[in-house]
Each structure stands twice: as C-alpha cells, then as structure tokens.
Design a protein around this motif. Structure first.
Motif, PDB file in Angstrom:
ATOM      1  N   CYS A  76       0.848  -1.187   0.000  1.00 24.97           N
ATOM      2  CA  CYS A  76       0.000   0.000   0.000  1.00 24.97           C
ATOM      3  C   CYS A  76       0.886   1.240   0.000  1.00 24.97           C
ATOM      4  CB  CYS A  76      -0.906  -0.019   1.226  1.00 24.97           C
ATOM      5  SG  CYS A  76      -2.107   1.324   1.240  1.00 24.97           S
ATOM      6  N   ILE A  77       0.538   2.195  -0.841  1.00 27.04           N
ATOM      7  CA  ILE A  77       1.301   3.438  -0.941  1.00 27.04           C
ATOM      8  C   ILE A  77       0.352   4.613  -0.729  1.00 27.04           C
ATOM      9  CG2 ILE A  77       1.084   3.324  -3.449  1.00 27.04           C
ATOM     10  CD1 ILE A  77       3.591   4.938  -3.693  1.00 27.04           C
ATOM     11  N   CYS A  79      -1.191   8.311  -0.944  1.00 23.99           N
ATOM     12  CA  CYS A  79      -1.301   9.317  -1.993  1.00 23.99           C
ATOM     13  C   CYS A  79      -1.880  10.596  -1.391  1.00 23.99           C
ATOM     14  CB  CYS A  79      -2.205   8.820  -3.120  1.00 23.99           C
ATOM     15  SG  CYS A  79      -1.536   7.404  -4.018  1.00 23.99           S
ATOM     16  N   GLU A  84      -4.486  11.426  -7.459  1.00 21.95           N
ATOM     17  CA  GLU A  84      -3.179  10.771  -7.535  1.00 21.95           C
ATOM     18  C   GLU A  84      -3.342   9.251  -7.546  1.00 21.95           C
ATOM     19  OE1 GLU A  84       1.270  10.826  -5.558  1.00 21.95           O
ATOM     20  OE2 GLU A  84      -0.394  11.567  -4.348  1.00 21.95           O
ATOM     21  N   VAL A  85      -4.312   8.737  -6.781  1.00 24.92           N
ATOM     22  CA  VAL A  85      -4.605   7.297  -6.806  1.00 24.92           C
ATOM     23  C   VAL A  85      -4.936   6.874  -8.234  1.00 24.92           C
ATOM     24  CG1 VAL A  85      -6.258   5.517  -6.074  1.00 24.92           C
ATOM     25  CG2 VAL A  85      -5.408   7.190  -4.403  1.00 24.92           C
ATOM     26  N   ILE A  88      -1.777   7.082 -10.734  1.00 30.58           N
ATOM     27  CA  ILE A  88      -0.838   5.970 -10.583  1.00 30.58           C
ATOM     28  C   ILE A  88      -1.450   4.686 -11.143  1.00 30.58           C
ATOM     29  CG2 ILE A  88       0.284   4.473  -8.882  1.00 30.58           C
ATOM     30  CD1 ILE A  88       0.657   7.014  -7.148  1.00 30.58           C
ATOM     31  N   THR A  89      -2.709   4.430 -10.805  1.00 27.17           N
ATOM     32  CA  THR A  89      -3.362   3.199 -11.248  1.00 27.17           C
ATOM     33  C   THR A  89      -3.511   3.163 -12.767  1.00 27.17           C
ATOM     34  OG1 THR A  89      -4.549   3.109  -9.137  1.00 27.17           O
ATOM     35  CG2 THR A  89      -5.397   1.732 -10.925  1.00 27.17           C
ATOM     36  N   GLY A 114      -9.073   3.981  -2.616  1.00 28.36           N
ATOM     37  CA  GLY A 114      -7.926   3.205  -3.055  1.00 28.36           C
ATOM     38  C   GLY A 114      -8.295   2.320  -4.224  1.00 28.36           C
ATOM     39  N   TRP A 125      -0.202  -3.901  -5.732  1.00 34.46           N
ATOM     40  CA  TRP A 125      -0.024  -2.572  -5.165  1.00 34.46           C
ATOM     41  C   TRP A 125      -1.387  -1.934  -4.942  1.00 34.46           C
ATOM     42  CZ3 TRP A 125       4.550  -0.193  -3.826  1.00 34.46           C
ATOM     43  CH2 TRP A 125       5.718  -0.845  -4.222  1.00 34.46           C
ATOM     44  N   PRO A 127      -2.531   1.938  -4.300  1.00 34.35           N
ATOM     45  CA  PRO A 127      -2.447   3.356  -3.983  1.00 34.35           C
ATOM     46  C   PRO A 127      -3.687   3.738  -3.165  1.00 34.35           C
ATOM     47  CG  PRO A 127      -2.425   2.987  -6.367  1.00 34.35           C
ATOM     48  CD  PRO A 127      -2.708   1.691  -5.709  1.00 34.35           C
ATOM     49  N   TRP A 129      -5.674   6.918  -0.701  1.00 30.18           N
ATOM     50  CA  TRP A 129      -5.819   8.253  -0.131  1.00 30.18           C
ATOM     51  C   TRP A 129      -6.767   8.153   1.056  1.00 30.18           C
ATOM     52  CZ3 TRP A 129     -10.475  10.877   0.355  1.00 30.18           C
ATOM     53  CH2 TRP A 129     -10.381  12.181   0.873  1.00 30.18           C
TER      54      TRP A 129
END
Length: 145
Positions: A76-77, A79, A84-85, A88-89, A114, A125, A127, A129
C-alpha cells in the motif's frame, strides 16, 4: 539519519519492470542499479529494489512465490489525493500492469479511496488516499467479514 525501507521484488524482466515503475513516477538510481538489479526511488525513505530471479535467490533459500497465484503481501502506498490514486493506477494499466476494475469505487465524500493493480510480475499494489480529518480520528471499527 531517518530509517529507510527497501521493498525487494523478484522480477522476470528487469528492463520491463524499470520502465513500468518509471511510468508510475519512481526514479531509477543508477548508483545502485546494474544488469541484475535496479533501485527505484519512491521517496527519500522508501525504495523498491527490482531483482532478477537469479540475484534475488542469493538472499534467500526459499522458493520464489508466484505472485499471480499466491499472495504474501499487499503493498500500500499513500497518496495526496484521489486523483493521484487514479493517476498511478491508470499509468500502471497503460504500461503493462493489470488494474482490478472492481476497486474503482465512489470518490465523492468517501473518507478513503484506493485501487488495486498488479505490476508485470503480478506483485499487488494499492495506492490509497485517506481524508486527513478521518485519519486524525485513528482506528475505526470494522465490519465482520
């Protein structure tokens, strides 16, 4: 010096994986990269080490798991925003990753947002928020599965 984390991922095609992670916004650090490994910088304290299977095997005697059929971890990253999620996706989907369409849910008014994707080797992964006000409240009750 702040503590750092290095996520080590075994990959089948190093150059393909480097291109994939660069498309997501990570930066390749040439000082710690060669024909068997690439250091991809996510932040000042987090890097993803892409390691060819042969090189990865130098660090463990255990077999390398097949990430498409097993799950050992979900990376998990954080954001800064729901946008931004999505950025990236969507970049992951355009550059050889697999996006899980079931994770594209509601954004408006939700305290968390997410999505999930897999890199070209199948590593998962997420992402994510989280609304800062919601996060400030701390742990929340979860529903029983």
């Amino acid at each position: 010096m702040p503590r750092m984390i290095f996520v080590n991922l075994p990959v089948t095609d190093l150059e393909r994986s480097v291109r994939f992670y660069e498309a997501l916004g990570l930066r390749k650090e040439p000082k710690f990269s060669n024909d068997q490994a690439a250091m991809m910088v996510l932040s000042d304290t987090i890097s993803v080490m892409l390691l060819s299977h042969g090189f990865y095997s130098n660090f463990t005697s255990r077999p390398i798991a097949e990430p498409r059929t097993t799950s050992q971890m979900l990376l998990c990253i954080s954001c800064d925003s729901p946008d931004e999620v999505d950025r990236i996706t969507e970049a992951a989907g355009r550059t050889g990753g697999t996006v899980d369409p079931a994770t594209q849910g509601q954004r408006e008014g939700a305290p968390m947002y997410g999505r999930l994707f897999e890199d070209p080797d199948g590593h998962q992964w997420e992402p994510m928020w989280m609304d800062p006000d919601f996060a400030a409240k701390g742990a929340h009750q979860t529903e029983a599965a």
